[in-house]
Motif scaffolding. Structure first.
Motif, PDB file in Angstrom:
ATOM      1  N   ALA A 137       0.895  -1.104  -0.061  1.00 37.42           N
ATOM      2  CA  ALA A 137      -0.154  -0.060  -0.053  1.00 37.42           C
ATOM      3  C   ALA A 137       0.899   1.211  -0.162  1.00 37.42           C
ATOM      4  N   ARG A 138       0.354   2.364  -0.683  1.00 41.69           N
ATOM      5  CA  ARG A 138       1.018   3.538  -0.743  1.00 41.69           C
ATOM      6  C   ARG A 138       0.104   4.616  -0.395  1.00 41.69           C
ATOM      7  N   ALA A 139       0.389   5.563   0.379  1.00 43.08           N
ATOM      8  CA  ALA A 139      -0.257   6.856   0.678  1.00 43.08           C
ATOM      9  C   ALA A 139      -1.799   6.510   0.776  1.00 43.08           C
ATOM     10  N   LEU A 140      -2.095   5.426   1.695  1.00 44.23           N
ATOM     11  CA  LEU A 140      -3.576   5.191   1.870  1.00 44.23           C
ATOM     12  C   LEU A 140      -3.892   5.392   3.226  1.00 44.23           C
ATOM     13  N   ALA A 141      -3.362   4.967   4.128  1.00 45.83           N
ATOM     14  CA  ALA A 141      -3.976   5.083   5.558  1.00 45.83           C
ATOM     15  C   ALA A 141      -2.530   5.163   6.556  1.00 45.83           C
ATOM     16  N   SER A 142      -2.858   5.248   7.793  1.00 46.54           N
ATOM     17  CA  SER A 142      -2.020   5.131   8.955  1.00 46.54           C
ATOM     18  C   SER A 142      -1.572   3.800   9.039  1.00 46.54           C
ATOM     19  N   LEU A 143      -0.425   3.612   9.691  1.00 44.81           N
ATOM     20  CA  LEU A 143       0.080   2.114   9.573  1.00 44.81           C
ATOM     21  C   LEU A 143      -0.867   1.121  10.339  1.00 44.81           C
ATOM     22  N   ASP A 144      -1.309   1.628  11.638  1.00 44.67           N
ATOM     23  CA  ASP A 144      -2.197   1.181  12.228  1.00 44.67           C
ATOM     24  C   ASP A 144      -3.507   0.501  11.695  1.00 44.67           C
ATOM     25  N   LEU A 145      -3.794   1.161  10.936  1.00 45.10           N
ATOM     26  CA  LEU A 145      -5.137   1.155   9.868  1.00 45.10           C
ATOM     27  C   LEU A 145      -4.785   0.136   8.762  1.00 45.10           C
ATOM     28  N   LEU A 146      -3.670   0.065   8.048  1.00 41.90           N
ATOM     29  CA  LEU A 146      -3.175  -0.440   7.260  1.00 41.90           C
ATOM     30  C   LEU A 146      -3.006  -2.104   7.738  1.00 41.90           C
ATOM     31  N   LEU A 147      -2.485  -2.085   8.919  1.00 39.94           N
ATOM     32  CA  LEU A 147      -2.281  -3.332   9.540  1.00 39.94           C
ATOM     33  C   LEU A 147      -3.737  -4.268   9.625  1.00 39.94           C
ATOM     34  N   LYS A 148      -4.662  -3.635   9.975  1.00 42.25           N
ATOM     35  CA  LYS A 148      -6.211  -3.930  10.252  1.00 42.25           C
ATOM     36  C   LYS A 148      -6.825  -4.322   8.801  1.00 42.25           C
ATOM     37  N   LEU A 149      -6.387  -3.452   7.813  1.00 43.12           N
ATOM     38  CA  LEU A 149      -6.977  -3.698   6.554  1.00 43.12           C
ATOM     39  C   LEU A 149      -6.432  -4.934   5.768  1.00 43.12           C
ATOM     40  N   SER A 150      -5.023  -5.248   6.192  1.00 43.50           N
ATOM     41  CA  SER A 150      -4.422  -6.308   5.541  1.00 43.50           C
ATOM     42  C   SER A 150      -4.335  -7.661   6.454  1.00 43.50           C
ATOM     43  N   GLU A 151      -4.920  -7.370   7.488  1.00 38.09           N
ATOM     44  CA  GLU A 151      -4.880  -8.733   8.537  1.00 38.09           C
ATOM     45  C   GLU A 151      -5.186  -9.876   7.881  1.00 38.09           C
ATOM     46  N   SER A 152      -6.354  -9.948   7.290  1.00 37.48           N
ATOM     47  CA  SER A 152      -6.410 -11.521   6.831  1.00 37.48           C
ATOM     48  C   SER A 152      -5.521 -12.055   5.674  1.00 37.48           C
ATOM     49  N   PHE A 153      -4.733 -11.157   4.964  1.00 33.67           N
ATOM     50  CA  PHE A 153      -3.416 -11.641   4.216  1.00 33.67           C
ATOM     51  C   PHE A 153      -2.343 -11.810   4.989  1.00 33.67           C
ATOM     52  N   THR A 154      -1.915 -10.911   5.775  1.00 35.55           N
ATOM     53  CA  THR A 154      -0.777 -11.162   6.574  1.00 35.55           C
ATOM     54  C   THR A 154      -0.820 -12.455   7.661  1.00 35.55           C
ATOM     55  N   ALA A 155      -2.211 -12.743   8.166  1.00 35.88           N
ATOM     56  CA  ALA A 155      -2.272 -13.803   9.111  1.00 35.88           C
ATOM     57  C   ALA A 155      -2.080 -15.210   8.405  1.00 35.88           C
ATOM     58  N   ASP A 156      -2.087 -15.147   7.116  1.00 36.54           N
ATOM     59  CA  ASP A 156      -1.658 -16.327   6.332  1.00 36.54           C
ATOM     60  C   ASP A 156       0.096 -16.220   5.996  1.00 36.54           C
ATOM     61  N   GLY A 157       0.742 -15.107   6.646  1.00 37.48           N
ATOM     62  CA  GLY A 157       1.840 -15.256   6.512  1.00 37.48           C
ATOM     63  C   GLY A 157       2.689 -14.312   5.285  1.00 37.48           C
ATOM     64  N   ALA A 158       1.713 -13.363   4.863  1.00 34.17           N
ATOM     65  CA  ALA A 158       2.318 -12.538   3.921  1.00 34.17           C
ATOM     66  C   ALA A 158       2.925 -11.677   4.504  1.00 34.17           C
ATOM     67  N   THR A 159       4.183 -10.922   3.927  1.00 33.09           N
ATOM     68  CA  THR A 159       4.856  -9.847   4.295  1.00 33.09           C
ATOM     69  C   THR A 159       4.560  -8.391   3.878  1.00 33.09           C
ATOM     70  N   ALA A 160       4.234  -7.435   4.703  1.00 36.41           N
ATOM     71  CA  ALA A 160       3.238  -6.190   4.393  1.00 36.41           C
ATOM     72  C   ALA A 160       4.520  -5.297   4.131  1.00 36.41           C
ATOM     73  N   VAL A 161       4.527  -4.680   2.832  1.00 35.69           N
ATOM     74  CA  VAL A 161       5.355  -3.624   2.271  1.00 35.69           C
ATOM     75  C   VAL A 161       4.787  -2.209   2.273  1.00 35.69           C
ATOM     76  N   PHE A 162       5.092  -1.189   3.146  1.00 32.86           N
ATOM     77  CA  PHE A 162       4.572  -0.096   3.094  1.00 32.86           C
ATOM     78  C   PHE A 162       5.367   1.017   3.090  1.00 32.86           C
ATOM     79  N   HIS A 163       4.713   1.991   2.080  1.00 38.50           N
ATOM     80  CA  HIS A 163       5.577   3.260   2.052  1.00 38.50           C
ATOM     81  C   HIS A 163       5.144   4.215   3.095  1.00 38.50           C
ATOM     82  N   LYS A 164       6.220   4.940   3.732  1.00 38.75           N
ATOM     83  CA  LYS A 164       5.719   5.695   4.753  1.00 38.75           C
ATOM     84  C   LYS A 164       6.640   7.025   4.915  1.00 38.75           C
ATOM     85  N   GLY A 165       5.797   8.218   5.247  1.00 41.11           N
ATOM     86  CA  GLY A 165       6.617   9.404   4.922  1.00 41.11           C
ATOM     87  C   GLY A 165       7.472   9.735   6.228  1.00 41.11           C
TER      88      GLY A 165
END
Length: 213
Positions: A136-164
């Motif tokens: 994700a890029r320029a979408l939401a706070s890190l806290d919310l990004l982790l919530k939005l992506s939870e179903s994918f990262t729960a299966d082992g996906a690595t999250a790659v997020f751009h942050k300023g």
């Protein structure tokens, strides 16, 4: 415009040029990127988005949430266009941007799927297997990004997020609700920004009550 920051093949560069031309063509009607960044589109958007796949080069299947104008989803798909077994899933709720993303995949000859709908709804009905990575890029706070992506990262996906430049504050705030392993890469475009790679992500018990997207 790209070689200063990293090497890409001639075929990849050609696809990137096709995509940039599409963005500029659709921009007046779609407002895909901030108008003030148009003169610097190659650095501010293309090179910045190249960092996503470069940060996790072994990942073959990606889910890009809130894909918008295709940064970084389409860029990742272009980089993986000639890699067997790769696929980029993009989730976007805006129907006009969905149309743009599908056009971009077709015109650049990249492999991917655009899922039209809200992130939560698409994730709830996911039938495409566990991805290697979520971006994700320029979408939401890190806290919310982790919530939005939870179903994918729960299966082992690595999250790659751009942050300023406020990345450390966001990491500190997210750590109240989540545990994760974190690797930071300094942005090659903006030294005050970071590419955050998060793995082994889990919610702290009771920490997400009242958190909504």
């Amino acid at each position: 415009m790209v070689s200063k920051y990293g090497d890409v093949s001639r075929e990849t560069l050609d696809r990137l040029k096709v995509f940039v031309d599409l963005v500029l063509k659709w921009q007046p009607a779609q407002n895909l990127i901030a108008p003030s960044t148009i003169p610097d589109i190659w650095i501010r958007h293309v090179v910045d988005s190249l960092q996503t796949q470069w940060s996790l080069p072994d990942a073959r299947t990606w889910v890009d949430i809130g894909s918008g104008g295709g940064f970084p989803g389409i860029i990742t798909a272009i980089l993986l266009a000639d890699v067997p077994g790769s696929h980029v899933h993009m989730i976007e709720s805006n129907q006009r941007k969905v149309a743009f993303l599908r056009t971009a995949l077709r015109e650049t000859g990249s492999t991917g799927t655009v899922h039209a709908g809200r992130i939560e709804a698409v994730a709830e009905n996911w039938r495409h297997g566990a991805p290697d990575a979520v971006s994700a890029r320029a979408l939401a706070s890190l806290d919310l990004l982790l919530k939005l992506s939870e179903s994918f990262t729960a299966d082992g996906a690595t999250a790659v997020f751009h942050k300023g430049q406020e990345f450390q504050r966001e990491v500190n705030e997210a750590s109240h609700a989540w545990t994760f392993d974190l690797i930071q890469h300094k942005s090659i475009v903006d030294p005050s920004s970071r590419m955050l790679l998060l793995s082994n992500i889990s919610a702290r018990p009771g920490s997400l009550e009242g958190v909504t997207a």
